[in-house]
Design an enzyme around this catalytic site. Structure first.
Site, PDB file in Angstrom:
ATOM      1  N   ASP A  61       0.836  -1.201   0.000  1.00  0.00           N
ATOM      2  CA  ASP A  61       0.000   0.000   0.000  1.00  0.00           C
ATOM      3  C   ASP A  61       0.872   1.254   0.000  1.00  0.00           C
ATOM      4  OD1 ASP A  61       0.869  -0.132   2.601  1.00  0.00           O
ATOM      5  OD2 ASP A  61      -1.113   0.114   3.517  1.00  0.00           O
ATOM      6  N   GLU A 130      -1.091  -5.255   8.978  1.00  0.00           N
ATOM      7  CA  GLU A 130      -0.236  -4.604   9.974  1.00  0.00           C
ATOM      8  C   GLU A 130      -0.862  -4.658  11.356  1.00  0.00           C
ATOM      9  OE1 GLU A 130       0.513  -0.554   8.754  1.00  0.00           O
ATOM     10  OE2 GLU A 130       1.230  -1.152   6.773  1.00  0.00           O
ATOM     11  N   GLU A 197       9.623  -4.032  10.292  1.00  0.00           N
ATOM     12  CA  GLU A 197      10.021  -2.755   9.678  1.00  0.00           C
ATOM     13  C   GLU A 197      10.580  -1.813  10.738  1.00  0.00           C
ATOM     14  OE1 GLU A 197       7.185  -1.030   6.985  1.00  0.00           O
ATOM     15  OE2 GLU A 197       8.270   0.877   6.894  1.00  0.00           O
TER      16      GLU A 197
HETATM   17  O1  KIV Z   1       3.647  -1.070   1.526  1.00  0.00           O
HETATM   18  C1  KIV Z   1       4.804  -1.513   1.394  1.00  0.00           C
HETATM   19  O2  KIV Z   1       5.431  -1.420   0.334  1.00  0.00           O
HETATM   20  C2  KIV Z   1       5.406  -2.159   2.556  1.00  0.00           C
HETATM   21  C3  KIV Z   1       6.883  -2.378   2.558  1.00  0.00           C
HETATM   22  C4  KIV Z   1       7.623  -1.116   2.558  1.00  0.00           C
HETATM   23  C5  KIV Z   1       7.311  -3.215   3.695  1.00  0.00           C
HETATM   24  O3  KIV Z   1       4.709  -2.487   3.481  1.00  0.00           O
END
Ligand code: KIV
Length: 279
Positions: A61, A130, A197
């Protein structure tokens, strides 16, 4: 021909020869071999990733910020995600394709089931969400219904307003312990992968060593089972690149070369460097 075909660039020796599955990733973890993940959004880059041997592609996202011009990932919609998952799935048949669930599309387990089904039907083989222990029941139900899940802990960008900015997480012992516990709970609930992250390297190593599922790191040191970067960062397109990223185009002649260099450096344990990690 007015437009180039997605198969137009030359074949690389690192090209994936068979479809990557969760089992392939577990075997790589057991063999202590690093695998490579890129967050990307279109069919051409997806096809290039397959040719460069990228085992997992995420339709993140982050596309809200990298492609659509928003300040955060929060405005991203299911429709936007589906549009990009479909494009990536058309371009890449061999990497494992993982689609992000956008902000508030998995706030309840029912929402998560319904929206994950849409991401899977668009061409993904895994969804990413998440959050910590509060997602355990959702992960369990997705897993029981045949939907593989990547959990995402540490800096979870959909919570940027709660964190008060994009900040490294888990620096003090209380928050580090919370992330360790969340990792354990989500693994036991049935998560198949764990993305960490922006956490200190030592914390990411402790978690990677203590859980059975493969970990993916971004700003999480060298000891995770794999690394992920956003394609825009790999290609130096980001005006103020984050500390954990690297412009691989500076060390290559062209875009496929930059992608190949990223893959080679991750596999050799040369990326991330000391300058890309948090302590
Ligand atoms: O949205 C994304 O690209 C991500 C990565 C940066 C881990 O969650």
């Amino acid at each position: 021909m007015p437009y180039s075909s997605i198969n137009s660039t030359s074949t690389s020796s690192t090209q994936l020869t068979k479809k990557i599955t969760i089992n392939s990733l577990h075997k790589l973890k057991s063999a202590q071999e690093k695998f490579v993940v890129i967050s990307l959004y279109d069919a051409h880059m997806a096809a290039m990733a397959e040719r460069c041997g990228v085992e997992v592609v995420l339709i993140g996202d982050s596309l809200g910020m990298t492609v659509l011009g928003y300040d955060s990932t929060i405005p991203v919609t299911m429709e936007q995600m589906i549009y990009h998952v479909e494009a990536v799935a058309r371009g890449n048949k061999k990497s494992l394709i993982m689609g992000d669930l956008p902000f508030m599309t998995y706030a309840t387990t029912d929402d998560a089931l319904r929206n994950s089904a849409r991401i899977m039907q668009a061409g993904a083989q895994m969804v990413k969400l998440e959050g910590g222990a509060w997602l355990a029941e959702t992960v369990k139900q997705l897993s029981e219904r045949g939907i593989p899940v990547c959990a995402h802990l540490g800096l979870t960008p959909q919570s940027v307003n709660k964190f008060g900015g994009f900040r490294v997480q888990g620096r003090d012992e209380i928050s580090a312990e919370k992330i360790r516990q969340d990792a354990k709970i989500l693994t036991e609930a049935g998560a198949d992968l764990l993305l960490l992250e922006c956490v200190p390297s030592l914390l990411a190593k402790q978690i990677t060593d203590s859980i059975s599922i493969p970990t993916i790191g971004i700003g999480a040191g060298r000891d995770t089972d794999s690394q992920i970067l956003v394609i825009n960062d790999i290609l130096g397109l980001t005006e103020q690149p984050p500390k954990f990223s690297k412009n691989f185009l500076l060390e290559a002649n062209d875009i496929p070369g930059a992608m190949q260099k990223y893959v080679a450096d991750v596999k050799a344990g040369m990326f991330p460097g000391d300058e890309n990690i948090f302590v």
